[in-house]
Design an enzyme around this catalytic site. Structure first.
Site, PDB file in Angstrom:
ATOM      1  N   CYS A 119       0.842  -1.191   0.000  1.00  0.00           N
ATOM      2  CA  CYS A 119       0.000   0.000   0.000  1.00  0.00           C
ATOM      3  C   CYS A 119       0.882   1.247   0.000  1.00  0.00           C
ATOM      4  O   CYS A 119       2.093   1.163   0.159  1.00  0.00           O
ATOM      5  CB  CYS A 119      -0.925   0.009   1.218  1.00  0.00           C
ATOM      6  N   CYS A 129      -3.945   6.147   0.142  1.00  0.00           N
ATOM      7  CA  CYS A 129      -3.476   4.837  -0.314  1.00  0.00           C
ATOM      8  C   CYS A 129      -3.227   4.797  -1.819  1.00  0.00           C
ATOM      9  O   CYS A 129      -2.950   3.744  -2.382  1.00  0.00           O
ATOM     10  CB  CYS A 129      -4.490   3.763   0.071  1.00  0.00           C
ATOM     11  N   LYS A 203     -12.373  -4.646   2.436  1.00  0.00           N
ATOM     12  CA  LYS A 203     -11.790  -3.714   3.395  1.00  0.00           C
ATOM     13  C   LYS A 203     -12.695  -2.489   3.500  1.00  0.00           C
ATOM     14  O   LYS A 203     -12.882  -1.756   2.537  1.00  0.00           O
ATOM     15  CB  LYS A 203     -10.402  -3.303   2.928  1.00  0.00           C
ATOM     16  N   LYS A 256     -12.005  -7.182   6.614  1.00  0.00           N
ATOM     17  CA  LYS A 256     -11.395  -6.267   7.575  1.00  0.00           C
ATOM     18  C   LYS A 256     -12.276  -5.047   7.789  1.00  0.00           C
ATOM     19  O   LYS A 256     -12.707  -4.450   6.806  1.00  0.00           O
ATOM     20  CB  LYS A 256     -10.033  -5.837   7.003  1.00  0.00           C
TER      21      LYS A 256
END
Ligand code: PBG
Length: 332
Positions: A119, A129, A203, A256
């Protein structure tokens, strides 16, 4: 009269409860995340995460040896670099902190499985990011405009540099569209057919990442990550992300955070035939630490309950800052 169905029969004694436990948490289910910094003999505490540190490579080696001896087989590495710029060039420097760490760990502790985070957020001066498009205004407080496809090129450079250093698994986490595809192509083109891709597929744009951003020095300097990470109101969108990553060549998918997303873990496990990893993130860790320091709850028992629940939901492996402590508890 109907007889009473006595479900309590199987709960009567400790040994009965043990043999009828459907889900068992094992030490080999755990992946330990580490933050690695330049320098020597550094073990720098992270304020918001009691018990977690930034290590220089020498100290990190000792740590990894410890956890390996406890039976933990995999680590996830985050670099906290000294230099940042607008496109995160340091992230694919052959002598970058992660690249150096991977080489040395591989030499010293051959069997540990090294996963590297791929990342830009700790390497860019704006803390996002991805690369900002020219229309993005650094001063504005709105979400940035990220140049998705320009970011893909950089991500593939980072993944390749990690593979060249000896990483076993690369874990793209920037949530750019097409990141798995370009990384798989780049790795294969360079002969790294066996390097595994663990994608941070589901995510979420979560409020649980704050302590991590202190640790990795990766706070976005303006705006938020909502234009690339998933909206927490959505489940089906996460399933599309997972499907897409599998089609692009992901070997492992991740959900996540974990605790507030057990439904997502369960659905991903049910719908797809692929290993699922859950990331028990920094905010989940800090929350329990804060409460247990005030003796509101028993840390060990709460953590074992949470981690077992994440596994019960369907996670094959769990990334957790408690990995080392849990390994000790499970050995007791
Ligand atoms: C982003 C990244 C994040 C985490 C790991 N990698 C989230 C973010 O800052 O948006 C969070 C992990 C944690 O909270 O433990 N590359």
């Amino acid at each position: 009269m109907e007889i009473i169905k006595r479900l309590r029969r199987l709960r009567k004694t400790e040994t009965l409860r043990k043999i009828f436990s459907e889900t068992k948490l094992s030490i080999s289910d755990l992946i330990m995340p580490y933050f690695v910094v330049e320098g020597k003999n550094i073990k720098e505490p992270i304020k918001s995460m009691p018990g977690i540190f930034r290590y220089s490579i020498d100290n990190l080696l000792n740590e990894i040896e410890d956890i390996y001896n406890l039976g933990i087989f995999a680590i996830l590495l985050f670099g906290v670099p000294e230099k940042k710029d607008d496109s995160g060039k340091n992230a694919y420097d052959k002598n970058g902190i992660v690249q150096k760490a991977v080489k040395i760990i591989k030499k010293e502790i051959q069997d540990i499985i090294i996963i590297t985070d791929v990342c830009l957020c700790s390497y860019t001066n704006h803390g996002h990011c991805g690369i900002l498009s020219s229309t993005s205004n650094f001063q504005s407080s709105v979400s940035p405009v990220i140049d998705n496809d320009a970011t893909l090129e950089i991500l593939s450079e980072i993944a390749l540099s990690h593979a060249e250093s000896g990483a076993d698994i690369v874990a793209p986490s920037s949530m750019m569209d097409g990141q798995v595809k370009i990384i798989r192509e780049t790795l294969d083109k360079n002969g790294f057919f066996d390097v595994i891709i663990m994608s941070y597929s589901a995510k979420y744009a979560s409020n649980f990442y704050g302590p991590f951003r202190e640790a990795a020095n990766s706070f976005p300097k303006f705006g938020d990550r909502k234009s690339y990470q998933i909206n927490y109101h959505n489940l089906k969108e996460a399933l599309r992300e997972v499907e897409q990553d599998i089609n692009e060549g992901a070997d492992i998918v991740m959900v996540k955070p974990a605790l507030a997303y057990l439904d997502v873990i369960m659905m991903v496990k049910e719908k797809f035939n692929i290993p699922v990893v859950a990331y028990n993130v920094s905010g989940e860790y800090s929350m329990i630490k804060a409460a247990s320091e005030k003796e509101y709850l028993d840390e060990k028992n709460v953590v074992l309950e949470i981690l077992t629940s994440i596994k019960r939901a369907g996670a094959d492996l769990i990334i957790t800052y408690w990995a080392k402590e849990i390994a000790k508890w499970l050995k007791e």
